[in-house]
Design a protein around this motif. Structure first.
Motif, PDB file in Angstrom:
ATOM      1  N   VAL A 130      80.786  -3.314  16.100  1.00 31.29           N
ATOM      2  CA  VAL A 130      81.086  -2.554  14.889  1.00 31.29           C
ATOM      3  C   VAL A 130      82.157  -3.286  14.090  1.00 31.29           C
ATOM      4  O   VAL A 130      83.225  -3.621  14.616  1.00 31.29           O
ATOM      5  N   LEU A 131      81.893  -3.546  12.819  1.00 31.39           N
ATOM      6  CA  LEU A 131      82.829  -4.259  11.947  1.00 31.39           C
ATOM      7  C   LEU A 131      83.731  -3.308  11.173  1.00 31.39           C
ATOM      8  O   LEU A 131      84.877  -3.634  10.882  1.00 31.39           O
ATOM      9  N   ASP A 132      83.202  -2.134  10.828  1.00 30.62           N
ATOM     10  CA  ASP A 132      83.978  -1.158  10.057  1.00 30.62           C
ATOM     11  C   ASP A 132      83.493   0.231  10.455  1.00 30.62           C
ATOM     12  O   ASP A 132      82.399   0.649  10.077  1.00 30.62           O
ATOM     13  N   GLY A 133      84.295   0.945  11.235  1.00 24.54           N
ATOM     14  CA  GLY A 133      83.886   2.256  11.710  1.00 24.54           C
ATOM     15  C   GLY A 133      84.256   2.427  13.169  1.00 24.54           C
ATOM     16  O   GLY A 133      85.152   1.774  13.686  1.00 24.54           O
ATOM     17  N   ALA A 134      83.535   3.292  13.858  1.00 26.58           N
ATOM     18  CA  ALA A 134      83.823   3.577  15.264  1.00 26.58           C
ATOM     19  C   ALA A 134      82.537   3.566  16.062  1.00 26.58           C
ATOM     20  O   ALA A 134      81.452   3.849  15.552  1.00 26.58           O
ATOM     21  N   SER A 135      82.667   3.233  17.345  1.00 30.51           N
ATOM     22  CA  SER A 135      81.511   3.210  18.243  1.00 30.51           C
ATOM     23  C   SER A 135      81.932   3.697  19.611  1.00 30.51           C
ATOM     24  O   SER A 135      83.119   3.749  19.947  1.00 30.51           O
ATOM     25  N   GLU A 136      80.954   4.042  20.416  1.00 31.14           N
ATOM     26  CA  GLU A 136      81.188   4.525  21.766  1.00 31.14           C
ATOM     27  C   GLU A 136      80.100   3.979  22.678  1.00 31.14           C
ATOM     28  O   GLU A 136      78.903   4.108  22.368  1.00 31.14           O
ATOM     29  N   ALA A 137      80.506   3.357  23.769  1.00 34.64           N
ATOM     30  CA  ALA A 137      79.530   2.829  24.732  1.00 34.64           C
ATOM     31  C   ALA A 137      78.931   3.981  25.527  1.00 34.64           C
ATOM     32  O   ALA A 137      79.651   4.864  26.004  1.00 34.64           O
ATOM     33  N   LEU A 138      77.618   3.976  25.676  1.00 39.18           N
ATOM     34  CA  LEU A 138      76.896   4.993  26.429  1.00 39.18           C
ATOM     35  C   LEU A 138      76.192   4.339  27.610  1.00 39.18           C
ATOM     36  O   LEU A 138      76.010   3.121  27.631  1.00 39.18           O
ATOM     37  N   PRO A 139      75.797   5.151  28.600  1.00 37.91           N
ATOM     38  CA  PRO A 139      75.053   4.564  29.731  1.00 37.91           C
ATOM     39  C   PRO A 139      73.814   3.798  29.284  1.00 37.91           C
ATOM     40  O   PRO A 139      73.441   2.804  29.884  1.00 37.91           O
ATOM     41  N   GLN A 140      73.189   4.275  28.206  1.00 37.85           N
ATOM     42  CA  GLN A 140      72.038   3.594  27.636  1.00 37.85           C
ATOM     43  C   GLN A 140      72.294   3.350  26.155  1.00 37.85           C
ATOM     44  O   GLN A 140      72.032   4.195  25.311  1.00 37.85           O
ATOM     45  N   GLY A 141      72.862   2.207  25.824  1.00 29.06           N
ATOM     46  CA  GLY A 141      73.040   1.834  24.439  1.00 29.06           C
ATOM     47  C   GLY A 141      74.432   2.106  23.900  1.00 29.06           C
ATOM     48  O   GLY A 141      75.414   2.197  24.640  1.00 29.06           O
ATOM     49  N   ARG A 143      76.682   4.369  20.700  1.00 36.12           N
ATOM     50  CA  ARG A 143      76.712   5.366  19.634  1.00 36.12           C
ATOM     51  C   ARG A 143      77.621   4.858  18.519  1.00 36.12           C
ATOM     52  O   ARG A 143      78.747   4.423  18.771  1.00 36.12           O
ATOM     53  N   VAL A 144      77.121   4.897  17.288  1.00 31.48           N
ATOM     54  CA  VAL A 144      77.861   4.428  16.117  1.00 31.48           C
ATOM     55  C   VAL A 144      78.094   5.602  15.178  1.00 31.48           C
ATOM     56  O   VAL A 144      77.189   6.402  14.912  1.00 31.48           O
ATOM     57  N   LYS A 145      79.322   5.705  14.640  1.00 32.01           N
ATOM     58  CA  LYS A 145      79.662   6.780  13.713  1.00 32.01           C
ATOM     59  C   LYS A 145      78.929   6.589  12.384  1.00 32.01           C
ATOM     60  O   LYS A 145      78.804   5.458  11.899  1.00 32.01           O
ATOM     61  N   PRO A 146      78.410   7.670  11.799  1.00 29.89           N
ATOM     62  CA  PRO A 146      77.731   7.540  10.494  1.00 29.89           C
ATOM     63  C   PRO A 146      78.621   6.865   9.461  1.00 29.89           C
ATOM     64  O   PRO A 146      79.820   7.107   9.389  1.00 29.89           O
ATOM     65  N   GLY A 147      78.015   5.998   8.662  1.00 29.54           N
ATOM     66  CA  GLY A 147      78.735   5.267   7.638  1.00 29.54           C
ATOM     67  C   GLY A 147      79.354   3.975   8.112  1.00 29.54           C
ATOM     68  O   GLY A 147      79.942   3.240   7.318  1.00 29.54           O
ATOM     69  N   SER A 148      79.233   3.678   9.403  1.00 27.81           N
ATOM     70  CA  SER A 148      79.832   2.462   9.947  1.00 27.81           C
ATOM     71  C   SER A 148      79.043   1.225   9.532  1.00 27.81           C
ATOM     72  O   SER A 148      77.856   1.290   9.201  1.00 27.81           O
ATOM     73  N   LYS A 149      79.729   0.106   9.565  1.00 28.91           N
ATOM     74  CA  LYS A 149      79.101  -1.192   9.346  1.00 28.91           C
ATOM     75  C   LYS A 149      79.080  -1.916  10.687  1.00 28.91           C
ATOM     76  O   LYS A 149      80.116  -2.041  11.339  1.00 28.91           O
ATOM     77  N   PHE A 150      77.897  -2.377  11.116  1.00 27.99           N
ATOM     78  CA  PHE A 150      77.813  -3.026  12.416  1.00 27.99           C
ATOM     79  C   PHE A 150      76.945  -4.284  12.349  1.00 27.99           C
ATOM     80  O   PHE A 150      76.204  -4.503  11.395  1.00 27.99           O
ATOM     81  N   ARG A 151      77.057  -5.090  13.389  1.00 29.18           N
ATOM     82  CA  ARG A 151      76.324  -6.348  13.454  1.00 29.18           C
ATOM     83  C   ARG A 151      75.608  -6.442  14.793  1.00 29.18           C
ATOM     84  O   ARG A 151      76.168  -6.136  15.845  1.00 29.18           O
TER      85      ARG A 151
END
Length: 229
Positions: A130-141, A143-151
């Motif tokens: 995630v470049l701009d925003g928040a994320s959370e590691a899950l057992p499978q994959g 989770r990225v917060k809506p509106g985030s910028k990711f790569r």
């Protein structure tokens, strides 16, 4: 009893079990067992293989790949920089109809056959940051917060120059499929303003030349600690 692989079926007590051994065939000197100089074990002796006459095409190469269980043919051709020695000679038209072992004859040559089959490319690696925003590691994959910028980064161990990566997302919107050329054996796919359309996507990467597939990456969209359907 020295079969590298076998096939069998369940049978009653006392019944016979059929075994089918793989061909005494190998590729040596390449990046994997599916690339290199063709060698055949015949009459108890391993020798490199040369073309008898005719044109060695992808059809003949595919026959070698078939006997090796190495997928489809990528390339095949002759080399003439080996020391003069005893070799096994094969006819291209013969290997298209029979196994390589059934098509060899005794000969002497400084040539050899080089073959590359498709089961050669290493499995690509796929990751998300995630470049701009928040994320959370899950057992499978992830989770990225809506509106985030990711790569999403796709990469593969250096083996061949060039190539490309395709990022696939099984959604109705076909614009979610992207292709980028490989730069230093990797590609970066940028996504901004994450929304519901990104939710649940299984992202996979392929190298077009050899069709090697990464593990799937599960992407969830939602706030940390939230469960969204």
């Amino acid at each position: 009893m020295d079969c590298p692989r076998y096939s069998s079926r369940t049978c009653s007590s006392g019944a016979a079990v059929n075994l089918t051994c793989s061909e005494p065939l190998r590729l040596v000197g390449g990046a994997s067992r599916c690339a290199g100089t063709v060698e055949v074990k015949h009459r108890g002796e391993w020798r490199r293989v040369v073309k008898a006459y005719g044109f060695w095409d992808l059809g003949a190469t595919a026959a070698v790949c078939r006997d090796l269980d190495c997928g489809s043919a990528v390339s095949g051709g002759e080399r003439d920089d080996f020391p003069q020695s005893r070799v096994w000679e094969i006819h291209p038209y013969c290997v298209k109809k029979f196994t390589v072992r059934e098509c060899v004859t005794d000969s002497s040559s400084s040539e050899a056959l080089e073959v590359v089959c498709s089961d050669l490319l290493n499995r690509p690696i796929i990751s998300l940051s995630v470049l701009d925003g928040a994320s959370e590691a899950l057992p499978q994959g992830v989770r990225v917060k809506p509106g985030s910028k990711f790569r999403v980064k796709c990469s593969v161990e250096p083996q061949f120059p060039g190539g490309s990566f395709q990022l696939l997302s099984p959604t109705v919107n076909l614009t979610q499929n992207h292709t980028l050329p490989a730069v230093n054996h990797s590609a970066h796919f940028l996504f901004s303003d994450t929304g519901p359309a990104h939710k649940g996507n299984h992202l996979q990467v392929f190298d077009h030349a050899f069709s090697s597939q990464s593990h799937a990456l599960q992407l969830h969209v939602g706030g940390q600690g939230q469960r969204r359907r």
